[in-house]
Write an enzyme that holds these catalytic residues in place. Structure first.
Site, PDB file in Angstrom:
ATOM      1  CB  ALA A 151      17.871 -40.593 -14.280  1.00 30.65           C
ATOM      2  CE1 TYR A 152      13.217 -46.639 -18.474  1.00 33.16           C
ATOM      3  CE2 TYR A 152      14.524 -48.436 -17.593  1.00 33.16           C
ATOM      4  CZ  TYR A 152      13.419 -47.985 -18.262  1.00 33.16           C
ATOM      5  OH  TYR A 152      12.474 -48.886 -18.713  1.00 33.16           O
ATOM      6  CB  ALA A 153      17.299 -47.884 -12.460  1.00 30.57           C
ATOM      7  CB  SER A 155      12.219 -42.717 -13.517  1.00 31.91           C
ATOM      8  OG  SER A 155      12.347 -43.684 -14.546  1.00 31.91           O
ATOM      9  CE  LYS A 156      10.115 -47.014 -16.769  1.00 28.08           C
ATOM     10  NZ  LYS A 156       8.781 -46.690 -17.270  1.00 28.08           N
TER      11      LYS A 156
END
Ligand SMILES: NC(=O)c1ccc[n+]([C@@H]2O[C@H](COP(=O)([O-])OP(=O)(O)OC[C@H]3O[C@@H](n4cnc5c(N)ncnc54)[C@H](OP(=O)(O)O)[C@@H]3O)[C@@H](O)[C@H]2O)c1
Length: 258
Positions: A151-153, A155-156
């Site tokens: 999810a972090y990647a 989101s970026k």
């Protein structure tokens, strides 16, 4: 009317370093983060060291109602923001299914929704004022799928695409949009010794970034190695990119962290 640069995530890491780099150049600041007790000493210190006006606002950007209240204050207030730096970010490491959903949701709220909402609200204020500048902080993780930080990647990747699109849309309104894609930065919170030893400090990244902002760079990727890494997903087959990203993230982001 006094002008301000507003920085989210300004109480530590990259956001703090960007605040300091801007204060050094005589910019008045509005600092935003969740914890008032970390923001206040930062504001006092920057005021004393650089003689600029530093305001701060504690706001949990993962809480839509609090964010709405803050946005209303900005819209109805008298302060003119001519630089918005969206740096606040949350991250996850480890298997997606093992994380509490609430944590993943907070990440998406902060990294995607709050960033977009602030671009919308302050972008509209800037359009009325005849221009301004927006810097969104993405990360190298956004250039490829990120197994073990899915999810972090993702989101970026959103921040990267959204910022580049906005730049094209807003060019004629006099609003300049840039996106920063740092590779790993030494962090006071993350602490991965193997990674921190080879990473630049937040201050080094901040200095590089304010210079790139002067030149109105669209995509700011500090470090030659990182610029090559950002190219790789466009040159390699997608299956290989996924595999390599998974291997790298597993190596550097031990499962179960954070
Ligand atoms: N460090 C890296 O290696 C790296 C690499 C590439 C990109 N980035 C990106 O760079 C940005 C800064 O990273 P960092 O490692 O320097 O950060 P950090 O040291 O972890 O600091 C995060 C900042 O964001 C604030 N924040 C976190 N959640 C928030 C929320 N819900 N509402 C309001 N403020 C919040 C924190 O303050 P409070 O806790 O008081 O809220 C703090 O000021 C992030 O967007 C990150 O994704 C970092």
């Amino acid at each position: 009317m006094t002008r301000y640069a507003m920085i989210t995530g300004a109480s530590s890491g990259l956001g703090l370093a960007l605040a300091e780099a801007l204060a050094r150049r005589g910019r008045n600041l509005i600092l935003v983060a969740r914890q008032r007790e970390t923001l206040e000493p930062v504001a006092i210190e920057l005021t004393q060291r650089f003689g600029v006006e530093v305001l701060f606002r504690a706001c949990d950007l993962s809480q839509p109602l609090r964010l709405s209240g803050f946005v209303l204050e900005l819209e109805e207030g008298e302060r003119r923001i001519d630089l918005l730096v969206n740096c606040a970010g949350q991250r996850t490491y480890g298997p997606f299914l093992a994380h509490e959903w609430a944590y993943e949701q907070d990440l998406l709220e902060v990294n995607i929704l709050a960033l977009s909402r602030l671009c919308h609200a302050i972008g509209n204020l800037m359009a009325v004022q005849g221009g301004g500048q927006i810097l969104n902080v993405a990360g190298l993780a956004g250039v490829a799928p990120g197994p073990w930080m899915a999810a972090y990647a993702a989101s970026k990747a959103y921040v990267l695409s959204f910022s580049e699109a906005l730049r094209e849309e807003l060019g004629r309104t006099g609003i300049k949009v840039s996106v920063l894609c740092p590779g790993p930065v030494r962090s006071s919170r993350r602490r991965i010794p193997r990674l921190d030893a080879s990473s630049p400090s937040p201050e080094e990244i901040a200095l590089y970034t304010v210079r790139a902002l002067d030149k109105n760079r669209a995509l700011i990727i500090p470090g030659r190695r990182n610029r090559w890494l950002a190219l790789a997903p466009r040159l390699l087959p997608r299956w290989l990119v996924r595999k390599l990203a998974g291997v790298i993230h597993r190596r550097y982001c031990p499962l179960g962290m954070e």
